[in-house]
Design a protein around this motif. Structure first.
Motif, mmCIF file in Angstrom:
data_model
loop_
_atom_site.group_PDB
_atom_site.id
_atom_site.type_symbol
_atom_site.label_atom_id
_atom_site.label_comp_id
_atom_site.label_asym_id
_atom_site.label_seq_id
_atom_site.Cartn_x
_atom_site.Cartn_y
_atom_site.Cartn_z
ATOM 1 N N ARG A 221 49.842 45.936 26.430
ATOM 2 C CA ARG A 221 49.312 44.784 26.131
ATOM 3 C C ARG A 221 49.121 43.442 27.618
ATOM 4 O O ARG A 221 49.982 43.572 28.084
ATOM 5 C CB ARG A 221 50.064 43.997 24.991
ATOM 6 N N LYS A 222 47.887 42.803 27.310
ATOM 7 C CA LYS A 222 47.571 42.011 28.159
ATOM 8 C C LYS A 222 48.397 40.486 27.534
ATOM 9 O O LYS A 222 47.847 40.054 26.131
ATOM 10 C CB LYS A 222 46.576 41.635 28.261
ATOM 11 N N SER A 223 48.297 39.100 28.461
ATOM 12 C CA SER A 223 48.784 38.027 27.859
ATOM 13 C C SER A 223 47.716 37.509 27.579
ATOM 14 O O SER A 223 46.465 37.970 27.990
ATOM 15 C CB SER A 223 49.787 37.456 28.843
ATOM 16 N N ALA B 15 41.530 34.427 31.166
ATOM 17 C CA ALA B 15 40.439 34.432 32.198
ATOM 18 C C ALA B 15 39.851 35.520 32.532
ATOM 19 O O ALA B 15 38.518 35.637 32.621
ATOM 20 C CB ALA B 15 42.000 34.987 33.436
ATOM 21 N N GLU B 16 39.901 37.064 31.886
ATOM 22 C CA GLU B 16 38.182 37.721 31.584
ATOM 23 C C GLU B 16 37.359 37.396 30.934
ATOM 24 O O GLU B 16 36.429 38.274 30.994
ATOM 25 C CB GLU B 16 38.851 39.217 31.438
ATOM 26 N N THR B 17 37.617 36.611 29.749
ATOM 27 C CA THR B 17 36.925 35.430 29.398
ATOM 28 C C THR B 17 35.102 35.861 29.807
ATOM 29 O O THR B 17 34.304 36.097 29.558
ATOM 30 C CB THR B 17 36.790 35.142 28.061
ATOM 31 N N GLY C 256 46.786 34.387 28.130
ATOM 32 C CA GLY C 256 45.801 34.367 29.837
ATOM 33 C C GLY C 256 45.316 35.042 30.007
ATOM 34 O O GLY C 256 44.416 34.521 30.862
ATOM 35 N N GLU C 257 46.156 36.856 30.273
ATOM 36 C CA GLU C 257 44.899 37.019 31.468
ATOM 37 C C GLU C 257 43.305 37.306 29.634
ATOM 38 O O GLU C 257 42.237 37.129 30.916
ATOM 39 C CB GLU C 257 45.644 39.100 31.117
ATOM 40 N N LEU C 258 43.436 37.293 28.873
ATOM 41 C CA LEU C 258 42.269 37.450 27.934
ATOM 42 C C LEU C 258 41.833 36.380 28.222
ATOM 43 O O LEU C 258 40.316 37.022 28.261
ATOM 44 C CB LEU C 258 42.655 37.699 26.730
#
Length: 151
Positions: free
Chosen positions: A4-6, A12-14, A8-10
């Motif tokens: 599972r990603k945090s 950043a990927e958006t 913040g990571e999600l």
């Protein structure tokens, strides 16, 4: 077990995902447009071929009319009758064509509307002359009714 990603990571990927989505949609649009253009091109070519042969068909129909009239009239009169028919046809088509052109004269309302929109956004007012777009609306007239009221 999936990782599972945090948050913040999600987040950043958006932006990257949005860009990829837009690129995929543009590529799909290009492919769809190319397929439609190919279909239109083939259809236009076939219609051009049909028009080419229709010109010759019309010529042969005129010859057939001339030969048919030769059975009842002298050849010079047959030629005159076919020519009179063609002259009438040309006159009717020219008159209808000129009437259509005369009805179509004038500018494009959409172009004028877009110019007005751009001028309004720039703050120049309607048509860059400072007038209000409401000035284009028809003026309301007031009439007095028989009982003395105003409408």
């Amino acid at each position: 077990m999936p990782v599972r990603k945090s948050l913040g990571e999600l987040l950043a990927e958006t932006p990257g995902l949005i860009v990829d989505l837009i690129k995929a949609e543009v590529d799909h649009l290009k492919a769809e447009a190319a397929a439609k253009a190919k279909g239109y091109g083939i259809g236009a070519g076939l219609l051009a071929g049909a028009g080419f042969f229709a010109v010759f068909l019309f010529g042969w129909l005129l010859v057939a009319a001339f030969e048919g009239l030769n059975e009842a009239f002298a050849p010079w009169l047959s030629a005159l009758l076919v020519s009179a028919f063609l002259l009438l046809l040309v006159g009717i088509l020219a008159a209808v064509g000129l009437a259509s052109i005369n009805r179509s004269k004038g500018g494009f309302e959409t172009v004028d509307s877009l110019k007005d929109d751009v001028n309004m956004v720039k703050g120049l007012g309607h048509a860059a002359d400072g007038t209000s777009p409401l000035d284009d609306l028809p003026a309301r007239t007031t009439t007095t009714t028989t009982d003395g009221g105003v409408r």
